[in-house]
Design an enzyme around this catalytic site. Structure first.
Site, short mmCIF file in Angstrom:
data_model
loop_
_atom_site.label_atom_id
_atom_site.label_comp_id
_atom_site.label_asym_id
_atom_site.label_seq_id
_atom_site.Cartn_x
_atom_site.Cartn_y
_atom_site.Cartn_z
N HIS A 230 -4.53 -6.20 -39.34
CA HIS A 230 -3.33 -5.62 -38.71
C HIS A 230 -3.19 -4.18 -39.25
O HIS A 230 -4.12 -3.40 -39.16
CB HIS A 230 -2.15 -6.54 -39.05
CG HIS A 230 -0.86 -6.27 -38.33
ND1 HIS A 230 -0.75 -5.48 -37.22
CD2 HIS A 230 0.41 -6.71 -38.59
CE1 HIS A 230 0.51 -5.45 -36.81
NE2 HIS A 230 1.24 -6.18 -37.63
N MET A 269 -13.94 -1.93 -38.76
CA MET A 269 -12.49 -1.73 -38.86
C MET A 269 -12.01 -0.60 -37.96
O MET A 269 -12.66 0.44 -37.86
CB MET A 269 -12.11 -1.48 -40.31
CG MET A 269 -12.27 -2.72 -41.15
SD MET A 269 -11.14 -3.99 -40.53
CE MET A 269 -11.91 -5.47 -41.07
N HIS A 273 -8.97 -5.21 -30.15
CA HIS A 273 -7.53 -5.48 -30.06
C HIS A 273 -7.31 -6.77 -29.30
O HIS A 273 -8.04 -7.07 -28.35
CB HIS A 273 -6.80 -4.33 -29.34
CG HIS A 273 -5.34 -4.33 -29.60
ND1 HIS A 273 -4.46 -5.07 -28.85
CD2 HIS A 273 -4.63 -3.74 -30.58
CE1 HIS A 273 -3.25 -4.90 -29.34
NE2 HIS A 273 -3.32 -4.11 -30.39
N ASP A 326 -5.74 2.63 -35.20
CA ASP A 326 -6.00 2.78 -36.63
C ASP A 326 -7.26 3.59 -36.91
O ASP A 326 -7.42 4.13 -38.01
CB ASP A 326 -6.10 1.40 -37.30
CG ASP A 326 -4.76 0.68 -37.26
OD1 ASP A 326 -3.76 1.33 -37.59
OD2 ASP A 326 -4.72 -0.49 -36.86
N ARG A 351 7.11 1.70 -38.33
CA ARG A 351 7.29 0.37 -37.71
C ARG A 351 8.61 -0.29 -38.14
O ARG A 351 9.09 -1.21 -37.47
CB ARG A 351 6.09 -0.52 -38.02
CG ARG A 351 6.08 -1.89 -37.40
CD ARG A 351 6.17 -1.89 -35.86
NE ARG A 351 5.07 -1.22 -35.20
CZ ARG A 351 3.92 -1.78 -34.86
NH1 ARG A 351 3.71 -3.05 -35.12
NH2 ARG A 351 2.97 -1.08 -34.24
C1 LIG Z 1 -7.88 -6.73 -33.76
C2 LIG Z 1 -8.60 -8.05 -33.93
C3 LIG Z 1 -8.03 -8.79 -35.15
C4 LIG Z 1 -8.36 -8.88 -32.67
O1 LIG Z 1 -8.88 -10.15 -32.92
P1 LIG Z 1 -9.17 -11.17 -31.73
O2 LIG Z 1 -8.23 -10.96 -30.63
O3 LIG Z 1 -9.20 -12.54 -32.33
O4 LIG Z 1 -10.64 -10.71 -31.33
P2 LIG Z 1 -11.37 -10.99 -29.97
O5 LIG Z 1 -11.09 -12.36 -29.50
O6 LIG Z 1 -11.10 -9.86 -29.05
O7 LIG Z 1 -12.91 -10.88 -30.38
C5 LIG Z 1 -13.89 -11.09 -29.40
C6 LIG Z 1 -15.26 -10.92 -30.02
O8 LIG Z 1 -15.40 -9.55 -30.43
C7 LIG Z 1 -15.70 -9.49 -31.80
N1 LIG Z 1 -14.96 -8.39 -32.41
C8 LIG Z 1 -13.66 -8.08 -32.18
N2 LIG Z 1 -13.32 -7.02 -32.93
C9 LIG Z 1 -14.43 -6.67 -33.61
C10 LIG Z 1 -14.69 -5.66 -34.54
N3 LIG Z 1 -13.72 -4.82 -34.93
N4 LIG Z 1 -15.93 -5.55 -35.06
C11 LIG Z 1 -16.90 -6.40 -34.67
N5 LIG Z 1 -16.72 -7.40 -33.78
C12 LIG Z 1 -15.48 -7.52 -33.27
C13 LIG Z 1 -15.20 -10.80 -32.37
O9 LIG Z 1 -15.86 -11.13 -33.58
C14 LIG Z 1 -15.49 -11.75 -31.27
O10 LIG Z 1 -16.87 -12.05 -31.29
P3 LIG Z 1 -17.40 -13.53 -31.02
O11 LIG Z 1 -16.94 -13.84 -29.61
O12 LIG Z 1 -18.86 -13.42 -31.20
O13 LIG Z 1 -16.70 -14.40 -32.04
C15 LIG Z 1 -10.11 -7.82 -34.10
O14 LIG Z 1 -10.58 -7.05 -33.03
C16 LIG Z 1 -10.45 -7.16 -35.42
O15 LIG Z 1 -10.61 -7.86 -36.42
N6 LIG Z 1 -10.55 -5.80 -35.45
C17 LIG Z 1 -10.80 -5.11 -36.70
C18 LIG Z 1 -9.50 -4.92 -37.47
C19 LIG Z 1 -8.59 -3.93 -36.80
O16 LIG Z 1 -9.00 -2.84 -36.43
N7 LIG Z 1 -7.32 -4.31 -36.67
C20 LIG Z 1 -6.29 -3.45 -36.13
C21 LIG Z 1 -5.79 -3.99 -34.84
S1 LIG Z 1 -4.68 -2.86 -34.06
#
Ligand SMILES: CC(C)(COP(=O)(O)OP(=O)(O)OC[C@H]1O[C@@H](n2cnc3c(N)ncnc32)[C@H](O)[C@@H]1OP(=O)(O)O)[C@@H](O)C(=O)NCCC(=O)NCCS
Length: 386
Positions: A230, A269, A273, A326, A351
């Site tokens: 997050h 990172m 989303h 981010d 926020r």
């Molecule tokens: C934001 C986040 C938590 C959303 O999680 P989520 O909705 O459960 O993710 P999704 O369902 O869209 O993921 C779909 C696929 O993409 C992959 N994926 C998503 N974000 C990824 C990332 N940042 N790096 C690598 N792979 C990623 C997932 O591992 C998943 O792969 P799989 O189907 O092989 O398991 C996730 O994208 C993430 O961890 N991002 C990095 C942290 C971040 O930037 N957070 C800030 C959010 S504003």
């Protein structure tokens, strides 16, 4: 009936409440193509509003006229000082445990602020609006006090003549910021202010739904925002970019670094989303302002944006995953010389407006949030059976 593996695979992954609408809000709308605060689109707000105006829209509920804006801004600024006991506690934590994460320190500071707030247990609409303004005003002072103590410096008195963004920078650095620094910070705060039922806001609403107080809700929100999936992603994104920069100076290519990350299932990172599958509207806006900052103040920092573009290109090419807000935030705050562990606390300085708007909305039409769970444990068994 038990499902076959094939049937299980076909079902959408509903863990993490993915795709589920779990309540109503009038504060904000988030969907694949749009982000609106009370009906105003984010690009419109970032281009034409100030953070104070956005805070008024979120907390009071409407766009302020000039008189309302001045009254709101002056009132909030007048609450910026923090009690001596809170200041001393923050300074002591910085001295005794400098390794404590600033988000943990900020969570403690907000908890301490509750003990000195006469209205702490008053959940009336009037008291909650006042507490929102006080928290909004005091959080930058807490952040600055902590950072300056870590730097071995005395805290500065918050400056009531400055905007929220400029005062935040002043409290951290003890220097009056350039106009462009204050502007870039202001835009980043607008972009971070609100995002419907994200994890930290939902946490705050769950706590609010038990009739608990606003400070407790905000402490919970800070705890949820801290995680790197997050809000903590702005720090994590910058740390990852530094790691890539170091790897490339050691001879590895960006592509090699990324392929290794993909092979080892490492999360990149600042990418991806839950809602925005075709890009985060906020990311492009902040990238443009970050680049403008580099152009005007710190041209060398553009190297981070160039590296970021390469990483972003590979993520899109190989995974079709877009950067979220981010990602440019990390680079922008880095270019501005802000210490990395303060990036997520700065997110809180914005926020807090969204959280408080949701806490008030929850309290004004409350029913305890208490969903059900699908039991997946052992069948019934007798204690005396062995
Ligand atoms: C934001 C986040 C938590 C959303 O999680 P989520 O909705 O459960 O993710 P999704 O369902 O869209 O993921 C779909 C696929 O993409 C992959 N994926 C998503 N974000 C990824 C990332 N940042 N790096 C690598 N792979 C990623 C997932 O591992 C998943 O792969 P799989 O189907 O092989 O398991 C996730 O994208 C993430 O961890 N991002 C990095 C942290 C971040 O930037 N957070 C800030 C959010 S504003």
């Amino acid at each position: 009936m038990t499902q076959t593996t094939e049937e299980t695979k076909k079902q959408p992954d509903s863990r993490g409440l993915a795709g589920q609408v779990i309540g109503e809000t009038s504060v904000c709308a988030v969907n694949q193509t749009q982000l609106m605060y009370r009906g105003y689109e984010i690009a419109d707000l970032a281009a034409h509003a100030t953070f104070e105006e956005v805070a008024h829209v979120l907390l009071v509920g409407h766009k302020p006229n000039a008189e309302e804006l001045k009254a709101f801004s002056d009132e909030v600024a007048s609450y910026r000082a923090i009690p001596t006991a809170v200041r001393d506690a923050i300074v002591k934590i910085a001295k005794d445990t400098p390794e404590a994460h600033p988000m943990s320190v900020l969570r403690t500071a907000v908890s301490l602020l509750s003990h000195t707030c006469d209205l702490c247990e008053d959940n009336s609409a009037e008291a909650e609006l006042l507490k929102s303004k006080m928290l909004l005003a005091k959080i930058p002072t807490c952040i600055g006090t902590h950072q300056r103590a870590l730097d071995g410096k005395e805290p500065v008195e918050p400056d009531t003549s400055l905007s929220h963004a400029a005062n935040l920078l002043w409290c951290i650095t003890g220097e009056k910021p350039h106009d462009i620094s204050a502007k870039v910070m202001d835009v980043s705060l607008i972009l971070y202010a609100e995002h419907d039922f994200n994890a930290s806001t939902f946490t705050s609403r769950v706590i609010a739904s038990t009739n608990s107080d606003m400070h407790s809700c905000v402490c919970g929100g800070i705890g949820a925002l801290k995680g790197n999936l997050h809000g903590g992603a702005n720090e994590a994104a910058m740390e990852m970019l530094s790691d890539i920069m170091e790897a490339t100076s050691g001879g590895q290519t960006v592509d090699e670094y990324m392929q290794h990350a993909f092979e080892t299932k490492k999360k990149l990172m600042g990418f991806g989303h839950r809602v925005y599958k075709n890009g985060d509207h906020r990311a492009g806006i902040l990238r443009d302002w970050g680049l403008k900052y580099c152009e005007e103040v710190n041209p060398e920092a553009k190297a981070w944006f160039d590296l970021g573009d390469e990483v972003q290109g590979i993520m899109l090419r190989d995974k079709n995953i877009f950067p979220n807000v981010d990602f440019p935030c990390g680079m922008t705050y880095f270019a501005m010389g802000i210490p990395v562990p303060q990036y997520t606390p700065i997110f809180v300085a914005s926020r807090i407006t969204g959280w408080c708007a949701h806490i008030m909305e929850q309290h004004q039409n409350n029913r305890i949030i208490r969903p059900l769970a699908q039991y997946a444990g052992e069948g019934i068994r007798n204690w005396n059976d062995g």
